[in-house]
Design a protein around this motif. Structure first.
Motif, short mmCIF file in Angstrom:
data_model
loop_
_atom_site.label_atom_id
_atom_site.label_comp_id
_atom_site.label_asym_id
_atom_site.label_seq_id
_atom_site.Cartn_x
_atom_site.Cartn_y
_atom_site.Cartn_z
N CYS A 1 31.89 105.17 77.37
CA CYS A 1 30.95 104.79 77.52
C CYS A 1 31.24 103.83 76.08
O CYS A 1 30.45 102.30 76.66
CB CYS A 1 29.90 105.12 77.27
SG CYS A 1 29.16 105.81 76.02
N GLN A 2 31.86 104.08 76.11
CA GLN A 2 32.31 102.93 74.40
C GLN A 2 33.73 102.32 74.45
O GLN A 2 34.28 101.42 73.79
CB GLN A 2 32.29 104.04 73.22
CG GLN A 2 31.06 104.75 72.48
CD GLN A 2 31.48 105.36 71.77
OE1 GLN A 2 32.59 105.66 70.57
NE2 GLN A 2 30.49 106.17 71.08
N TYR B 1 29.36 101.94 84.55
CA TYR B 1 30.28 102.27 85.32
C TYR B 1 31.83 101.20 84.56
O TYR B 1 32.61 101.47 85.24
CB TYR B 1 29.92 101.54 86.88
CG TYR B 1 30.73 101.86 87.94
CD1 TYR B 1 31.22 103.14 88.32
CD2 TYR B 1 31.65 100.73 88.24
CE1 TYR B 1 31.98 103.13 89.38
CE2 TYR B 1 32.29 100.95 89.04
CZ TYR B 1 32.54 102.26 89.59
OH TYR B 1 33.66 101.96 90.68
N TYR B 2 31.60 99.87 84.73
CA TYR B 2 32.90 99.31 84.74
C TYR B 2 33.55 99.80 83.36
O TYR B 2 34.79 99.97 82.86
CB TYR B 2 33.26 98.03 84.42
CG TYR B 2 33.02 97.28 85.55
CD1 TYR B 2 34.17 98.03 86.99
CD2 TYR B 2 32.08 96.89 86.76
CE1 TYR B 2 33.87 97.54 88.38
CE2 TYR B 2 31.56 96.69 87.76
CZ TYR B 2 32.49 96.86 88.51
OH TYR B 2 32.43 96.08 90.09
N GLU C 1 24.15 108.41 84.96
CA GLU C 1 25.11 109.28 86.66
C GLU C 1 26.35 108.13 86.82
O GLU C 1 27.13 108.67 87.95
CB GLU C 1 23.58 108.39 87.77
CG GLU C 1 23.83 108.92 89.24
CD GLU C 1 23.98 110.04 89.43
OE1 GLU C 1 24.70 110.68 90.62
OE2 GLU C 1 23.13 110.53 88.60
N TYR C 2 26.02 106.48 86.30
CA TYR C 2 26.69 106.35 87.06
C TYR C 2 28.22 106.09 85.89
O TYR C 2 29.02 105.82 86.57
CB TYR C 2 26.56 104.56 86.12
CG TYR C 2 25.74 104.11 87.77
CD1 TYR C 2 25.39 103.24 88.61
CD2 TYR C 2 24.29 104.22 86.97
CE1 TYR C 2 24.88 102.75 89.42
CE2 TYR C 2 23.34 103.66 88.21
CZ TYR C 2 24.11 103.91 89.22
OH TYR C 2 23.09 103.04 89.82
N SER D 1 37.92 91.64 85.90
CA SER D 1 37.37 91.08 85.71
C SER D 1 35.66 90.77 85.69
O SER D 1 35.24 91.06 84.55
CB SER D 1 36.60 89.88 87.04
OG SER D 1 37.44 90.70 88.41
N ALA D 2 35.52 92.43 86.20
CA ALA D 2 34.29 93.22 86.08
C ALA D 2 33.79 93.14 84.08
O ALA D 2 32.56 93.68 83.72
CB ALA D 2 34.02 94.07 87.38
N ALA D 3 35.20 94.20 84.36
CA ALA D 3 35.21 94.97 82.47
C ALA D 3 34.30 93.74 81.63
O ALA D 3 33.31 93.79 80.64
CB ALA D 3 35.98 95.48 82.13
N GLU D 4 34.82 92.68 81.59
CA GLU D 4 34.62 91.08 80.93
C GLU D 4 33.70 90.77 80.74
O GLU D 4 32.93 90.11 79.90
CB GLU D 4 35.44 89.58 81.02
CG GLU D 4 37.17 90.76 80.87
CD GLU D 4 37.58 90.42 78.75
OE1 GLU D 4 36.90 90.09 78.38
OE2 GLU D 4 38.62 91.53 79.23
#
Length: 442
Positions: A65-66, A99-100, A127-128, A426-429
């Motif tokens: 999560c971090q 999630y990402y 859950e994610y 891209s989704a993480a950024e």
């Protein structure tokens, strides 16, 4: 599905610590043959000439999560690190960002040869994390972070004991033993500072009732120890033992500031200690007394901890530091390279409760393994006294050429096969920008 690996230097980590040149055949999720297999074929054949084949690394303490917050909490000691940066950021996670973050962590770990992790998620949207782990294909033990107590904790991270444990049980029932046991659930109280006595006692009771592992932190920081002594009247490990938590299901990260009684208690109870050298150095927490613990027979493994407390998830970095930082205090022979590789493989397998399934290469065991090239400039000339020395002092995460988990090839020649790398980046950024705005941090 079958995979045949040919011409490898096989570092078995079996009882005899056999190392030899040969071949290995994977059928479905298990190792079916090891030796000279000239007459065998398979769906996929990998020529591993000039490469080491060894059990996948097991990181026994991480925070997926971090990972999104890498590089955002430098130059702080533990409690300030949590209160000023990490807790506000974790509290600002949404389902997509979690999630990402988790998928990004899995990508980094798999590329560096880590095949199994023991994780602690955050309080919400757990859950994610499991959804990301399902997608990535990594072997996983972990669960929802339990928190219901403490100063300066953002309201979204403060549960009630009832809600925290009920959600944990629901996640346990949904995810434990998923994918033929690749994903398993652990109860994850953060640490005594952020958990009430009631929550910890109930977690201990559930662990006993369902035989669920418990993954938590202890004795990482002097300020933390003082808070626990003030509130509970005992030092960290003594307190956890009084609740019935010190046993072979306990996975206890850090264990830096221990007295002799605590060290002996952890060894005799067969509790699992996770050494996180780079995180302990970067946060200025100290150096865990690993050689004395090993001399007492303690069970010790390795982990990178959360990405923001060391900015790196490489087991190669953890192995190198684990070997080096003890030598000025305990002598140059105090942490042999072979001992460190054992901590990174067999030690982690024990912590997961899977020593009969992973941690070494043997016929019938789960097919979790990595290939590491010795063709780099930093591994030449190839005259090291042992392969363990090469792994601990020379090899790097970028030398991993293939990662296999549960018989599935998840990374080959630098390319992840279970994760869309372009979409993930891209989704993480975008997720980080959204979480930072919500947390009021840049």
């Amino acid at each position: 599905m079958s995979i045949l690996i040919k011409n490898a230097t096989i570092v078995t980590m079996n009882e005899n610590r056999d190392v030899f040149c040969g071949d290995l055949l994977i059928e479905n999720d298990r190792i079916s043959r090891i030796g000279k297999l000239d007459w065998y074929t398979a769906d996929t054949v990998i020529d591993a000439d000039n490469q080491l084949l060894l059990p996948g690394f097991v990181q026994s303490h991480v925070h997926l999560c971090q990972v999104l917050f890498r590089g955002m909490a430098d130059d702080l000691e533990l409690l300030d690190w949590l209160k000023q940066r990490i807790w506000p950021l974790e509290a600002s996670h949404d389902e997509e960002s979690l999630y990402y973050s988790s998928l990004l962590g899995c990508a980094d770990l798999l590329r560096g040869g880590t095949t199994s992790i023991i994780d602690m998620a955050t309080v919400n949207h757990t859950e994610y994390v499991f959804t990301a782990v399902k997608q990535a294909g990594i072997r996983y033990l972990g669960g929802k972070c339990l928190m219901d107590h403490g100063d300066d904790v953002p309201p979204p991270l403060l549960d009630t004991p009832e809600r925290a444990l009920q959600e944990s049980l629901e996640l346990y029932q949904r995810w434990n033993n998923y994918d033929n046991g690749r994903i398993r659930y652990a109860l994850c109280p953060r640490f005594a500072v952020s958990c009430s006595d009631t929550l910890l006692r109930e977690a201990a009771s559930l662990s006993q009732q369902y035989q669920i592992p418990v993954h938590t932190h202890a004795s990482e920081n002097q300020g933390e120890i003082e808070l626990v002594e003030k509130e509970r009247g005992m030092r960290n490990v003594i307190y956890l033992n009084s609740l019935g938590l010190c046993n072979d299901r306990l996975i206890l990260a850090h264990c830096i500031h221990l007295n002799t009684d605590e060290m002996r208690l952890l060894a005799e109870s067969r509790s699992n200690i996770v050494h996180c050298p780079s995180a302990n150095l970067k946060l200025g927490s100290g150096i865990a007394p690993i050689p004395p613990l090993l001399d007492m027979g303690a069970r010790v493994s390795l982990g990178a901890d959360g990405a923001p407390c060391n900015n790196n998830l490489s087991m190669f970095m953890e192995m190198r530091l684990a070997a080096l930082i003890q030598k000025p205090f305990h002598g140059p022979q105090s942490m042999p390279a072979q001992t460190v590789v054992e901590m990174a493989t067999l030690g982690g397998a024990r912590a997961m409760g899977l020593e009969h399934e992973i941690g070494s290469l043997a016929e019938g065991k789960k097919a979790d393994m990595v290939l590491i090239s010795l063709d780099g400039w930093h591994t030449r000339p190839q005259n090291a006294a042992s392969v363990y020395s090469q792994l601990v002092y020379q090899a790097q995460a970028s030398d991993v050429t293939a990662t296999i988990v549960n018989g599935h090839l998840l990374m080959k020649d630098g390319h992840l096969l279970s994760i869309d790398e372009k979409k993930l980046k891209s989704a993480a950024e975008a997720s980080l920008q959204r979480v930072c705005r919500r947390a009021g941090l840049s």
